[in-house]
Design a protein around this motif. Sequence first.
Motif, short mmCIF file in Angstrom:
data_model
loop_
_atom_site.label_atom_id
_atom_site.label_comp_id
_atom_site.label_asym_id
_atom_site.label_seq_id
_atom_site.Cartn_x
_atom_site.Cartn_y
_atom_site.Cartn_z
N TRP A 24 -19.40 -4.85 46.27
CA TRP A 24 -19.12 -5.20 44.86
C TRP A 24 -19.81 -6.52 44.56
CZ3 TRP A 24 -13.45 -4.78 46.71
CH2 TRP A 24 -13.12 -3.43 46.90
N ARG A 25 -20.88 -6.46 43.76
CA ARG A 25 -21.71 -7.64 43.46
C ARG A 25 -21.16 -8.38 42.25
NH1 ARG A 25 -25.32 -10.23 45.95
NH2 ARG A 25 -26.54 -10.68 44.07
N VAL A 26 -21.21 -9.67 42.33
CA VAL A 26 -20.92 -10.50 41.15
C VAL A 26 -22.07 -10.27 40.17
CG1 VAL A 26 -20.83 -12.91 40.40
CG2 VAL A 26 -19.61 -12.20 42.46
N PRO A 27 -21.80 -10.20 38.86
CA PRO A 27 -22.89 -10.01 37.89
C PRO A 27 -24.01 -11.03 38.10
CG PRO A 27 -20.78 -9.80 36.79
CD PRO A 27 -20.48 -10.23 38.21
N GLU A 28 -25.24 -10.55 38.15
CA GLU A 28 -26.39 -11.41 38.50
C GLU A 28 -26.51 -12.63 37.60
OE1 GLU A 28 -27.37 -9.58 41.87
OE2 GLU A 28 -28.28 -11.42 41.10
N VAL A 29 -26.20 -12.44 36.33
CA VAL A 29 -26.38 -13.54 35.37
C VAL A 29 -25.60 -14.78 35.80
CG1 VAL A 29 -24.55 -12.67 33.84
CG2 VAL A 29 -26.29 -14.19 32.92
N LEU A 30 -24.44 -14.58 36.43
CA LEU A 30 -23.61 -15.72 36.82
C LEU A 30 -24.22 -16.49 37.99
CD1 LEU A 30 -20.04 -14.14 36.53
CD2 LEU A 30 -21.23 -15.58 34.88
N LEU A 31 -25.13 -15.85 38.71
CA LEU A 31 -25.77 -16.50 39.86
C LEU A 31 -27.10 -17.12 39.45
CD1 LEU A 31 -25.15 -13.59 42.40
CD2 LEU A 31 -23.68 -15.56 41.96
N SER A 32 -27.47 -16.92 38.18
CA SER A 32 -28.84 -17.28 37.74
C SER A 32 -29.00 -18.77 37.48
CB SER A 32 -29.18 -16.53 36.45
OG SER A 32 -28.39 -17.05 35.37
N GLY A 33 -27.90 -19.49 37.24
CA GLY A 33 -28.00 -20.91 36.89
C GLY A 33 -28.51 -21.14 35.47
N HIS A 34 -28.65 -20.07 34.70
CA HIS A 34 -29.18 -20.15 33.33
C HIS A 34 -28.00 -20.28 32.36
CE1 HIS A 34 -31.38 -19.22 29.75
NE2 HIS A 34 -32.51 -19.04 30.42
N HIS A 35 -27.70 -21.53 31.96
CA HIS A 35 -26.43 -21.77 31.26
C HIS A 35 -26.32 -21.05 29.93
CE1 HIS A 35 -25.11 -24.40 34.34
NE2 HIS A 35 -26.23 -25.11 34.26
N ALA A 36 -27.42 -21.00 29.19
CA ALA A 36 -27.37 -20.36 27.87
C ALA A 36 -27.09 -18.86 28.03
CB ALA A 36 -28.67 -20.59 27.11
N ARG A 37 -27.74 -18.25 29.02
CA ARG A 37 -27.52 -16.81 29.23
C ARG A 37 -26.10 -16.53 29.74
NH1 ARG A 37 -31.81 -15.14 32.99
NH2 ARG A 37 -30.34 -13.45 33.41
N ILE A 38 -25.63 -17.43 30.60
CA ILE A 38 -24.26 -17.27 31.12
C ILE A 38 -23.26 -17.33 29.97
CG2 ILE A 38 -22.45 -18.39 32.50
CD1 ILE A 38 -24.70 -19.21 34.47
N ARG A 39 -23.48 -18.28 29.10
CA ARG A 39 -22.57 -18.46 27.96
C ARG A 39 -22.58 -17.22 27.06
NH1 ARG A 39 -19.06 -20.86 26.00
NH2 ARG A 39 -18.74 -21.05 23.78
N GLU A 40 -23.78 -16.75 26.79
CA GLU A 40 -23.91 -15.56 25.94
C GLU A 40 -23.20 -14.36 26.59
OE1 GLU A 40 -27.58 -12.83 24.32
OE2 GLU A 40 -28.01 -14.71 25.32
N TRP A 41 -23.39 -14.20 27.90
CA TRP A 41 -22.76 -13.09 28.63
C TRP A 41 -21.23 -13.21 28.55
CZ3 TRP A 41 -19.44 -12.85 32.83
CH2 TRP A 41 -19.28 -11.59 33.43
N ARG A 42 -20.73 -14.43 28.74
CA ARG A 42 -19.28 -14.65 28.73
C ARG A 42 -18.68 -14.31 27.36
NH1 ARG A 42 -18.77 -20.09 32.50
NH2 ARG A 42 -18.40 -18.94 34.43
N LEU A 43 -19.32 -14.82 26.31
CA LEU A 43 -18.80 -14.56 24.96
C LEU A 43 -18.82 -13.06 24.67
CD1 LEU A 43 -20.29 -17.55 22.93
CD2 LEU A 43 -17.97 -17.26 23.81
N HIS A 44 -19.87 -12.41 25.12
CA HIS A 44 -19.98 -10.97 24.91
C HIS A 44 -18.88 -10.22 25.66
CE1 HIS A 44 -21.60 -6.91 25.61
NE2 HIS A 44 -21.92 -7.04 24.35
N GLN A 45 -18.61 -10.64 26.91
CA GLN A 45 -17.56 -9.99 27.71
C GLN A 45 -16.19 -10.19 27.05
OE1 GLN A 45 -17.65 -8.34 30.82
NE2 GLN A 45 -19.82 -8.21 30.35
N SER A 46 -15.97 -11.41 26.56
CA SER A 46 -14.68 -11.71 25.94
C SER A 46 -14.50 -10.85 24.69
CB SER A 46 -14.64 -13.19 25.59
OG SER A 46 -13.53 -13.46 24.80
N ALA A 47 -15.54 -10.81 23.84
CA ALA A 47 -15.46 -10.03 22.60
C ALA A 47 -15.25 -8.55 22.92
CB ALA A 47 -16.72 -10.24 21.78
#
Length: 225
Positions: free
Chosen positions: A196-219
């Motif tokens: 079971w892999r953690v979503p790649e975006v969270l390992l990317s260190g790319h803060h803007a993309r992480i934030r976008e992913w998180r808001l999308h998951q929450s919504a």
Amino acid sequence: MEIDVFTLFPEAFGWFERQRHVVNALAQGHRLEYVNYRDHTPLNAGQVDDTPFGGGAGMVLRVDVVEAALRARYDVDPVDLRARRRVIALAPGGALLDDGMVEQLAREPALTLLCGRYEGFDQRIVDHFASDEVSIGRYVLAGGELAAMVLCDAVMRKLPGSLGHPESALEESFSNALGGAPEYPHYTRPAEYRGWRVPEVLLSGHHARIREWRLHQSAARGPLP
Ligand code: ADE
């Protein structure tokens, strides 16, 4: 904030008071104190409740006992108290506690929580002494103590200085920052477990993309019914 809990079982709050955010809030000068109805009953033999008029099972907390306890604490007619501070009767049929109500309560300088037991309160307590009737859910607990702890837990973690990381209260489930939706999912090490892999975006260190992913998951998770 000053919180006074009226209860027949102050000792039930021992565990709650040892929780880190409660310890922190109290160290900041917030207060959490207890009044035992039984210590103020005007009746013989420490009686605090009685059988319901009209018959039926269980015992009902008496209005004269609650009045005596409130007067002993505040030295005013309890009918006048609710104009000066929120007096919350905890009862299964009350207004449902949610994040909006918790935010509002956390801004109050003082709260009084009335815990019922057995069949609950003589209705005159709710009608004449309480400013609010609050429920933590549509089920019946044996008493209001757990409900009072739930309310205090949720309110106290909103008080400045109670959380180790204050930002954790800003963007959490049901907060304005997330438009009232549940929070996005969190992961920690190991990055892969049983395949079971953690979503790649969270390992990317790319803060803007992480934030976008998180808001999308929450919504995508909310809003809850
Ligand atoms: N007392 C008993 N049940 C309760 C509930 N669900 N919420 C608040 N107080 C209660």
